[in-house]
Design an enzyme around this catalytic site. Structure first.
Site, PDB file in Angstrom:
ATOM      1  N   LYS A 107       0.874  -1.173   0.000  1.00 13.23           N
ATOM      2  CA  LYS A 107       0.000   0.000   0.000  1.00 13.23           C
ATOM      3  C   LYS A 107       0.904   1.213   0.000  1.00 13.23           C
ATOM      4  O   LYS A 107       2.061   1.147   0.425  1.00 13.23           O
ATOM      5  CB  LYS A 107      -0.873   0.019   1.264  1.00 13.23           C
ATOM      6  CG  LYS A 107      -2.144   0.813   1.118  1.00 13.23           C
ATOM      7  CD  LYS A 107      -3.099   0.133   0.176  1.00 13.23           C
ATOM      8  CE  LYS A 107      -4.527   0.400   0.404  1.00 13.23           C
ATOM      9  NZ  LYS A 107      -5.398  -0.665  -0.096  1.00 13.23           N
TER      10      LYS A 107
HETATM   11  N1  GLU Z   1      -7.217  -0.372  -3.255  1.00 15.19           N
HETATM   12  C1  GLU Z   1      -7.790  -1.610  -3.573  1.00 15.19           C
HETATM   13  C2  GLU Z   1      -7.807  -2.516  -2.347  1.00 15.19           C
HETATM   14  O1  GLU Z   1      -7.680  -2.065  -1.242  1.00 15.19           O
HETATM   15  C3  GLU Z   1      -7.200  -2.297  -4.792  1.00 15.19           C
HETATM   16  C4  GLU Z   1      -5.732  -2.238  -4.940  1.00 15.19           C
HETATM   17  C5  GLU Z   1      -5.213  -2.673  -6.300  1.00 15.19           C
HETATM   18  O2  GLU Z   1      -5.988  -2.797  -7.220  1.00 15.19           O
HETATM   19  O3  GLU Z   1      -4.023  -2.865  -6.375  1.00 15.19           O
HETATM   20  O4  GLU Z   1      -8.030  -3.691  -2.444  1.00 15.19           O
END
Ligand code: GLU
Length: 420
Positions: A107
């Site tokens: 993240k």
């Molecule tokens: N932000 C999304 C999640 O928390 C997707 C992340 C992504 O597609 O890499 O799952």
């Protein structure tokens, strides 16, 4: 004391420890599973429209590299911290493992309020962030995607920065891009669609007739709005509550979700939306409904309101909406409250991101029907595994979902050794 110490990281650790106890994970393995492999903090100086130079803090946390590259969204939010980023990266690890994707979790993001930035400023922050990350990310190292406060345009700027540096278009460096530059059909809708697919599966199990059900959806961003629209127009559920950061609207007769969507497109938020009563956002989640979908921020279901939820299905579309203290209360109500835990419920986004990455690596494009079919197949499989495990071991759905994810990561770590 570590650089990750804060409340939300502690919450992710507490959740993990429940699973570690349940799986009897050796104490030598626990810290390895908790702490991120890498964390990067960067300072981003940006020229603002008023002539000043502002510095923003950016982060990226790569939780583990055992199964492949790391994968996860990029969040632009005012109070983003290293601890929050690390917690979200850890959840991504369990989420990817539960869906059997060949990824570790990651993240990242920038501590900023995107609603207060002009388009030029947002573009400058996005370019600068990716520029600082170039040495740490890559299509086989760490693949970014969207998250709260970012969108297809921001992903396009990320891809552009990375590609300009390398001298050719590297579209597999990010997912959630516009279709016009190598994004996949159906990515934008994927998280919301996945949520509703799982809600429908829960309704099947509980023998609930969608036409007779009501839903309240907290959050009207990419996830909440698509979930509300699909519930209303695909499943035939009556949506009686919607909200965003500015307003919580309740109408027991049903809300015209398409009108709300149009209103937000024109006005930017739900503040002046008049189709219903504006209620206290704190009471919003405890209003009576059949399906409650928290699709906004973390820690909204706490020990204070968990006992008062009046829904039959709790579909956790946000990341980390329920605190471990609230979980203890929800577990006691297992026979009246069906929880679809976040790492299962919102996995549709990263699953379709995986499809986008695969299409990018192969320079091959799939149709939207193909994407959606494959998405539902993976969700179905994960859902069935979670329900089966929960039933046979008499454990909560969250425990089952996380245990499946954690087990897979641990097994891979044991096979590979200490390095990843
Ligand atoms: N932000 C999304 C999640 O928390 C997707 C992340 C992504 O597609 O890499 O799952």
């Amino acid at each position: 004391m570590t650089i990750y110490d804060d409340e939300i990281f502690k919450m992710a650790c507490d959740q993990f420890l429940v699973i570690a106890d349940y799986l009897s994970i050796d104490k030598n393995d626990r810290e390895r599973l908790i702490y991120p492999k890498r964390a990067i903090a960067v300072t981003l100086p940006v020229h603002m429209d008023d002539g000043s130079t502002k510095t923003f803090q950016g982060y990226r946390v790569q939780h583990h590299l055992t199964l492949g590259p790391t994968k996860g969204g990029t969040r632009f939010a005012p109070n983003l911290s290293m601890g929050e980023t690390a917690a979200l990266a850890m959840w991504m690890s369990w989420k990817c493992a539960l869906a059997n994707l060949p990824y570790g979790g990651a993240k990242g993001g920038v501590a900023c309020d995107p609603s207060k930035l002009s388009r030029n400023e947002l573009e400058a922050v996005s370019h600068r962030y990716m520029q600082e990350m170039i040495s740490f990310v890559g299509p086989h190292t760490d693949v970014m995607g969207p998250d709260m406060g970012t969108n297809e345009q921001v992903m396009a700027w990320f891809m552009d920065t990375y590609s300009v540096y390398h001298g050719y278009a590297v579209n597999e460096i990010v997912t959630g891009k516009p279709v016009a530059i190598g994004g996949t059909e159906g990515r934008r809708e994927s998280t919301g669609r996945g949520v509703v697919y799982l809600v429908e599966r829960a309704m099947d199990i509980l023998k609930m007739d969608p036409e007779k059900c009501t839903a309240i959806v907290q959050g009207f961003g990419n996830v909440g709005s698509v979930a509300a629209l699909s519930l209303a127009y695909k499943s035939g559920v009556k949506v009686i509550g919607i909200s965003d950061a500015y307003a919580a609207i309740y109408n027991p007769k049903g809300i015209d979700v398409q009108a709300a969507e149009q209103h937000v497109l024109k006005k930017g938020n739900l503040r002046a939306f008049s189709q219903g009563e504006h209620v206290d956002p704190n009471e919003f989640l405890t209003l009576p409904c059949d399906i409650l979908v928290p699709a906004a921020v973390d820690r909204v279901i706490t020990s204070k309101n968990a006992g008062q939820l009046k829904c039959r299905i709790l579909a956790e579309a946000a990341n980390g909406p329920t605190t471990p203290e609230a979980d203890l209360l929800l577990e006691k109500r297992w026979d009246e409250l069906f929880v679809i835990p976040d790492i299962l419920c919102n996995a549709g986004g990263v699953i379709v991101s995986y499809f986008e990455w695969v299409q990018g690596l192969q320079a091959f494009l799939w149709s939207e029907t193909e994407v959606t079919d494959k998405l539902f197949r993976i969700l179905e499989h994960s859902f069935a595994q979670v329900i089966r495990r929960a039933k046979s071991h008499k454990i909560a759905h969250r425990t089952a979902a996380m245990a499946i994810g954690v087990e897979r990561v641990l097994r891979a770590k044991k096979m590979r050794g200490l390095f990843p």
